[in-house]
Design a protein around this motif. Structure first.
Motif, short mmCIF file in Angstrom:
data_model
loop_
_atom_site.label_atom_id
_atom_site.label_comp_id
_atom_site.label_asym_id
_atom_site.label_seq_id
_atom_site.Cartn_x
_atom_site.Cartn_y
_atom_site.Cartn_z
N CYS A 75 0.91 -1.36 0.02
CA CYS A 75 -0.06 0.05 -0.06
C CYS A 75 0.95 1.14 -0.17
CB CYS A 75 -0.98 -0.01 0.97
SG CYS A 75 -2.24 -1.11 1.33
N ALA A 131 -5.59 -3.65 8.70
CA ALA A 131 -6.72 -2.31 8.58
C ALA A 131 -6.53 -1.32 9.78
CB ALA A 131 -8.12 -2.98 8.25
N ILE A 143 -7.72 5.69 3.05
CA ILE A 143 -8.25 3.95 3.37
C ILE A 143 -9.05 3.19 2.49
CG2 ILE A 143 -10.38 4.73 4.53
CD1 ILE A 143 -7.58 2.35 6.13
N GLU A 144 -9.70 4.01 1.35
CA GLU A 144 -10.44 3.21 0.47
C GLU A 144 -9.42 2.41 -0.85
OE1 GLU A 144 -13.32 2.31 -0.21
OE2 GLU A 144 -13.56 3.19 2.12
N LYS A 159 -7.82 -0.42 0.90
CA LYS A 159 -8.90 -1.33 0.75
C LYS A 159 -8.77 -2.16 -0.61
CE LYS A 159 -13.85 -2.38 1.88
NZ LYS A 159 -14.97 -2.06 2.44
N ALA A 213 -5.74 -4.12 -0.94
CA ALA A 213 -5.69 -5.27 0.03
C ALA A 213 -6.62 -6.34 -0.68
CB ALA A 213 -5.91 -4.91 1.32
N LEU A 214 -7.85 -5.87 -1.13
CA LEU A 214 -8.82 -6.81 -1.45
C LEU A 214 -8.15 -7.43 -2.96
CD1 LEU A 214 -12.06 -5.42 -0.58
CD2 LEU A 214 -10.72 -7.26 0.64
N ASN A 243 -12.53 -11.37 4.12
CA ASN A 243 -11.66 -10.12 4.21
C ASN A 243 -12.12 -8.88 4.50
OD1 ASN A 243 -9.11 -11.96 4.69
ND2 ASN A 243 -9.28 -12.17 2.49
N ARG A 244 -13.31 -8.71 3.43
CA ARG A 244 -13.97 -7.17 3.46
C ARG A 244 -14.54 -6.84 4.95
NH1 ARG A 244 -16.82 -7.70 -1.01
NH2 ARG A 244 -15.20 -6.81 -2.24
N PHE A 250 -11.41 -6.22 7.13
CA PHE A 250 -10.89 -4.97 6.98
C PHE A 250 -11.84 -3.66 7.59
CE2 PHE A 250 -9.86 -1.10 4.77
CZ PHE A 250 -8.41 -1.08 4.41
N ASP A 251 -13.22 -3.91 7.32
CA ASP A 251 -14.18 -2.72 8.08
C ASP A 251 -13.78 -2.89 9.52
OD1 ASP A 251 -14.68 -2.22 5.31
OD2 ASP A 251 -16.66 -3.40 5.50
N VAL A 258 -10.62 -1.12 10.74
CA VAL A 258 -11.02 0.47 10.38
C VAL A 258 -11.77 0.91 11.55
CG1 VAL A 258 -11.70 2.30 8.96
CG2 VAL A 258 -10.38 0.31 8.04
#
Lengths: 182, 353
Positions: A25, A134, A145-146, A149, A152-153, A166-167, A170-171, A174
């Motif tokens: 990232c 995250a 952060i978007e 994401k 990462a995804l 994973n989503r 991640f959320d 955060v």
């Protein structure tokens, strides 16, 4: 400006994945970055750690004696690396496995993430590392952060069946980070 | 050119393929396993061949076979594995076969540890096998340099008909950092000297790693010596960093070199005139970079290595010719050199005056 992060835990907890994703990232954001893994001959159960250095200048040493941020996934790692956090630095713990009652330092910020328990609730203990990842990225704010994401995804897309989890992981990470900064 | 974020061993392997390498044989050992792993996936995709040999000895001899047949070939290993391959490396040098040997150095001697180190300086620069041969030996300080040198290594191997050694310390093998990869090269046609039978050529070539007579062997040695001599004039690579006015000059290569570079910056911020001589080839060694230092200005040379006892220091001494005192900052066993140790040592020397 040079910042150093060390992530540590048991082999098998996805320590390297946390460091690599952070490296990816930061790299995508155009910042100089190195990722250096450290592990013993054990495949599982031994201590594993990795260092991520970010800098606006070319990076000399890929490790750092003093840490801006320490992420620990297990108790032995906390005991081993706690003393290396700089004054004013940040400690992120996987509070499912790490007890911070013995931490006497008042000069650092501590963020507890109940990562293993949350991961289990979401559906797999394997995604605890994504929650921690995250949380770190949300605290560090070096990359929007978007964007984090999305990167990462994509990187985690090799196992499509895990993408929804994973989503969610991640959320969750955060959210904890945002809550901890209120 | 696009940058990508890549792991050391994988970037070296990918670059080798781009340089034209189409044969890889190896045997697993940490910390270089990512290289054969990468090759096992990537080489077949470009029509190349990957073999996991039954041992190091088998692997290096497969490289001998592939190189003799005119294919650009390589092997990789780490310290104890390179010892096992050293007989084969000597045969490659004896038969003057182009090839690349990568030694991702770990701590030693013996089993040592699987952690990174720079304990194979002597082996990589002076005696990678019996018989007194030499190779060009590269020691990259960053991943980008490792990539660039891997590309160059195949060019030199073909140019000189000789094996080339790339000896990154284990940190360079394990690190991930941004790199720009070179373009794919056209695969050269099978060279005329290759041992591939008569084919359509009407003649056969014989490749052997020794002379049939004393006279022939001496001729082989003399011709090789001329080549080694030419390297010392034409192929030395070294980075001099802030040496023009330096009073304290570090001698360091590989990861120690890059750490010293940031130590130089930090010391200069504190008003200490530090500099760095970072060999990029350790064979041929940049003796002149040390010889040309002004001994009325330079107070100390500080040799920094991840090897105990220090090894490169012997070459540094040859370059300095006794004119400047040499101190050391060392680590081994897999411990990375600490920037603070380098700075403390230098500041202590400054205080002494």
């Amino acid at each position: 400006m040079r910042t150093s992060l060390l992530v540590a835990g048991f082999g098998g907890q996805g320590i390297m994945m946390i460091g690599k994703l952070i490296g990816e990232c930061v790299f995508e954001e155009g910042i100089n970055v190195t990722f250096l893994p450290f592990y013993g001959p054990e495949q599982r159960g031994g201590t594993a750690s990795c260092t991520v250095i970010q800098s606006d200048k070319p990076i000399g040493s890929p490790v750092s004696e003093e840490l801006d941020v320490l992420c620990v996934m297990n108790q032995p790692s906390l005991e081993k690396f706690l003393g290396r956090i700089k004054q004013g630095g940040v400690l992120i713990t996987n509070s499912s496995l790490v007890d911070i009652h013995s931490v006497e330092r008042k000069d650092i910020k501590i963020i507890e993430v109940d990562a293993d328990r949350l991961a289990y609730q979401i559906g797999s203990k394997k995604i605890a590392n994504i929650i921690i990842f995250a949380a770190y990225m949300a605290i560090a704010k070096t990359v929007p952060i978007e964007k984090v994401k999305a990167i990462a995804l994509t990187k985690l897309g090799k196992k499509p069946e895990l993408v929804p989890m994973n989503r969610a992981a991640f959320d969750a990470g955060v959210q904890i980070a945002i809550a901890s900064q209120c | 050119m696009e940058q990508i974020f890549m792991k050391g061993c994988e970037a070296i392997a990918e670059t080798a393929i781009r340089a034209g390498c189409r044969f890889f044989a190896g045997y697993p050992i940490t910390p270089q396993n990512e290289m054969p792993e990468y090759m096992s996936r990537a080489l077949p995709r470009v029509g190349g061949t990957f073999v996991q040999g039954e041992s190091e000895v088998a692997s290096v001899n497969m490289v001998y076979g592939a190189a003799a047949a005119g294919t650009l070939a390589m092997t990789s290993s780490s310290s104890p594995g390179i010892s096992l391959k050293s007989e084969g490396i000597s045969h490659l040098a004896g038969a003057r076969l182009p090839s690349l040997i990568v030694n991702v150095m770990r701590a030693g001697p013996g089993m040592g540890t699987i952690q990174p180190a720079q304990n194979d300086y002597f082996q990589a620069s002076k005696a990678s096998g019996h018989g007194g041969f030499r190779t060009i030996t590269f020691v990259p300080g960053t991943l980008q340099e490792a990539v660039d040198l891997t590309y160059l290594a195949f060019e030199y191997a073909v140019r000189d008909h000789n094996p080339v050694i790339l000896a990154p310390d284990g940190f360079i093998g394990a690190i991930m950092e941004p790199v720009t990869l070179p373009d794919f090269k056209e695969i050269p046609e099978t060279p005329d000297w290759a041992a591939i039978g008569y084919g359509k050529r009407g003649h056969i070539n014989l490749i052997k790693s020794g002379g049939a007579t004393e006279a022939e062997q001496q001729e082989i040695n003399e011709s090789a010596a001329k080549l080694y001599e030419r390297w010392t004039r034409e192929d030395v690579m070294v980075e001099a960093y802030h040496t023009e006015d330096a009073e304290y000059v570090f001698a360091a290569y590989g990861t120690s070199g890059r750490i010293c570079k940031s130590a130089v910056d930090e010391l200069r911020d504190r008003g200490i005139k530090a500099g760095l001589i970072r060999p990029i080839t350790i064979s041929p060694f940049p003796y002149n970079a040390f010889k040309n230092l002004d001994d009325t200005r330079v107070k100390y040379i500080i040799d920094v290595e991840m090897a105990i006892p220090a090894q490169m220091i012997e070459d540094v001494k040859m370059g300095v010719e006794g004119k400047i005192p040499i101190e050391t900052v060392l680590s081994s066993g897999g411990n990375i050199i600490r920037t603070s140790d380098i700075i403390q040592k230098t500041e202590a020397l400054v205080k002494e005056g």
